[in-house]
Design an enzyme around this catalytic site. Structure first.
Site: not given
Ligand code: GUN
Length: 296
Positions: A54, A98, A121
């Site tokens: 990311k 996350q 998100d």
């Molecule tokens: N962990 C796995 N997928 C995601 C996601 O799309 N967002 C976040 N914040 N954590 C994750």
């Protein structure tokens, strides 16, 4: 019928190029650089890989990336204090915590402490409610990526029968809301659904998001249907590690009209949509027109 492959890797590159182009304009015309803060608590190896990816892609499209790595024993109080600081930081337009978080932290409490306008998100309860009532919101990245690919392939989705297999808050439920918003007739199927094969056989659009390797065989797929496979499952086959989806790709590709592969389908779209959401959040925060084609 041999299915057309929906190339998510190429599509994601196109989305990132669009984002980069808009970021360039924002900098030049408005002197604004969108910023994304990613918070990682603990050392979960898969999460570390995602967070690194990311951060790298955020910088590649010209945005600022702020990474906050906290140790696994971080208290809820400290995490909430960091989020409050990021909520008040005008250089931060998007915040992502996350998941999963270590067990001692309350995920709902943490997610709902993020400013909904910065919740890239789309997990905050306000954004869930806004999406469910057809209002402008931040939309979860994976379903948004699926929707973009479906719209690109079909144009209008109006009147199509769609089945979403899986009812998670991250994918299944928001995916169903988005398809409903595009006037599909939507069924959400799950582990207790009666006669799942028949439910899937009626669908023009199948979105599989259950996290069970190859659980949807090709003979469940209606001739010509569009199959979006969200699953990313690691399995061992013939002594080798392999990534497979929730759909049995080989047999489904013989019946579907179009299908996303694993890897190279939905996966790359998730981070591309995270960048798109950060750009959208930045435009909204500054009262600027949102980029077209990057939101629901
Ligand atoms: N962990 C796995 N997928 C995601 C996601 O799309 N967002 C976040 N914040 N954590 C994750």
């Amino acid at each position: 019928m041999v299915a057309q492959v929906i190339d998510g890797k190429a599509f994601a590159a196109k989305v990132r190029a669009q984002v980069a182009d808009q970021v360039g304009k924002l900098k030049e015309e408005n002197g604004i650089t969108p910023g994304l803060a990613v918070v990682l608590v603990g050392e979960d190896p898969a999460s570390q890989v995602y967070v690194r990816s990311k951060g790298k892609q955020t910088v590649e499209v010209g945005m600022n990336s702020y990474e906050h790595k906290l140790d696994a024993e971080t208290t809820e109080e400290d995490l909430l204090a960091l989020i409050a600081k990021l909520n008040n930081d005008p250089d931060v337009h998007g915040i992502l915590v996350q998941l999963p978080l270590p067990k001692h932290l309350n995920e709902d409490l943490v997610i709902n402490s993020i400013d909904p306008a910065k919740d890239v998100d789309g997990f905050h309860i306000s954004n869930v409610g806004l999406l469910g009532t057809g209002q402008k919101s931040m939309v979860p990245c994976t379903p948004l990526g699926c929707l973009m690919m479906l719209r690109d392939y079909h144009g209008s989705l109006s009147g199509m029968d769609a089945v979403v297999i899986g009812r998670s808050n991250i994918v299944g439920k928001p995916m169903a809301q988005l398809l409903l918003g595009d006037s599909c007739t939507v069924t959400i199927a799950h582990s207790r659904t009666k006669d799942l094969p028949d439910v899937v056989r009626r669908a023009d659009i199948v979105v599989a998001a259950v996290g069970r390797p190859e659980m949807v065989p090709g003979d469940w797929i209606k001739e010509g249907a569009t199959v979006i496979d969200v699953g990313i499952n690691r399995i061992e086959r013939d002594g080798k590690n392999k990534l497979v989806g929730d759909v049995d790709y080989a047999s489904a590709a013989e019946r579907a009209g179009a299908i996303t592969p694993v890897p190279g389908g939905v996966g790359p779209m998730t981070i591309a949509c995270l960048l798109a959401n950060t750009l959208t959040a930045c435009c909204r925060a500054n009262g600027l027109t949102e980029p077209e084609g990057l939101t629901a």
